[in-house]
Design a protein around this motif. Sequence first.
Motif, short mmCIF file in Angstrom:
data_model
loop_
_atom_site.label_atom_id
_atom_site.label_comp_id
_atom_site.label_asym_id
_atom_site.label_seq_id
_atom_site.Cartn_x
_atom_site.Cartn_y
_atom_site.Cartn_z
N GLN A 1 10.90 0.51 -5.09
CA GLN A 1 10.14 1.46 -4.94
C GLN A 1 9.14 1.46 -4.00
OE1 GLN A 1 8.22 -0.63 -8.82
NE2 GLN A 1 6.40 0.83 -7.93
N GLY A 2 8.68 2.73 -3.73
CA GLY A 2 7.65 2.60 -2.51
C GLY A 2 8.36 3.40 -1.32
N PRO A 3 7.80 3.86 -0.33
CA PRO A 3 8.36 4.40 0.93
C PRO A 3 9.31 3.44 1.70
CG PRO A 3 5.91 3.83 1.37
CD PRO A 3 6.28 3.86 -0.02
N THR A 4 10.53 3.89 2.26
CA THR A 4 11.52 2.84 2.83
C THR A 4 10.81 2.30 4.18
OG1 THR A 4 12.48 4.91 3.93
CG2 THR A 4 13.32 4.11 1.85
N ASP A 5 9.93 3.09 4.58
CA ASP A 5 9.28 2.60 5.93
C ASP A 5 8.04 1.93 5.78
OD1 ASP A 5 7.68 4.89 5.15
OD2 ASP A 5 7.53 5.71 7.11
N HIS B 1 1.41 2.39 -0.64
CA HIS B 1 2.33 2.41 0.37
C HIS B 1 3.32 1.21 0.81
CE1 HIS B 1 -0.89 0.53 2.30
NE2 HIS B 1 -0.15 0.27 3.20
N LEU B 2 3.19 0.18 -0.12
CA LEU B 2 4.17 -0.96 -0.22
C LEU B 2 5.56 -0.39 -0.29
CD1 LEU B 2 2.07 -3.61 -1.68
CD2 LEU B 2 2.55 -3.38 0.66
N GLU C 1 18.42 -3.96 2.49
CA GLU C 1 18.04 -3.79 3.99
C GLU C 1 16.59 -4.28 4.08
OE1 GLU C 1 19.21 0.17 4.99
OE2 GLU C 1 21.23 -0.66 5.38
N VAL C 2 16.29 -5.21 3.50
CA VAL C 2 14.68 -5.51 3.39
C VAL C 2 14.54 -6.72 4.53
CG1 VAL C 2 13.00 -6.99 2.38
CG2 VAL C 2 13.88 -5.00 1.25
N ARG C 3 13.67 -6.42 5.47
CA ARG C 3 13.38 -7.56 6.52
C ARG C 3 11.88 -7.75 6.87
NH1 ARG C 3 17.82 -8.12 5.46
NH2 ARG C 3 19.83 -8.29 6.85
#
Length: 262
Positions: A16-20, A47-48, A85-87
């Motif tokens: 959840q939350g914005p991808t950026d 915005h997390l 795709e979390v970094r």
Amino acid sequence: MPEIARDGVTLHYERQGPTDGPAVIFSNSLGTTLHLWDPILPYLPDHLRILRYDMRGHGQSEVPDAPYTMGQLISDAEAVCDAAEVRDAVFIGLSVGGMIGQGLAVKREDIVRSLVLSNTAAKIGNPAFWQERIDAVQRNGMGQMADPIVKRWFGRDFYESPAMAPWQDMLSQASVEGYCGVCTAIAGTDFYTPTSGLRIPTLGIAGSEDGSTPPDLVRETVDLIPGSQFVLMRRAGHLPCVEQPEAFAGHLTAFLQSIGHL
């Protein structure tokens, strides 16, 4: 809901939350699901980019035959992060989730930039303790074992309140196979040496009434990492994110701000 198969095991995760947005990963405790973190979500910055998942044997993830190893649990978390795709994330782990975070931070510096180690340690209990727990659960079932376990989880005030019931129900419904599999993984883990080599921003959180990972044990682990911070939450037990969600979220937010993640 998103799923990924790793090593023949299907793992469930939620985003959840914005991808950026700045990424945070939540890893829950033995006998709970990703919904352990539900109470704190309304108090976190909106915005997390939040990633939560069910470890193998728990929640909506598949229940393979026990036993499990900590290496498997760490590789599962790694696979979920890769799939999502979390970094460059802050890994927030509670109890066994904190052990997974320590291992993943050593293995994948590109994924874990910082740690929050809540109610956890580099080593929890000993093999004899965990074998006794496994034997009791296999003999009695999760339903009968839930009450003595939650007595170790929660501070007295919360344990005696109606708010405790859903969490006891969650534990009662946990898979015996999955629960015992993770018990075996914890029993075989000693991260004192690898964790002492970490050099990343770290926050430790402990509950003053935690009967599973007492404050001194949490502090001992966090002190292995130079420059780490430590917070003691008064009148809270093993799951302070449940007992005091607003305060817990406040500690997280302050830490994220202090390391420039927000």
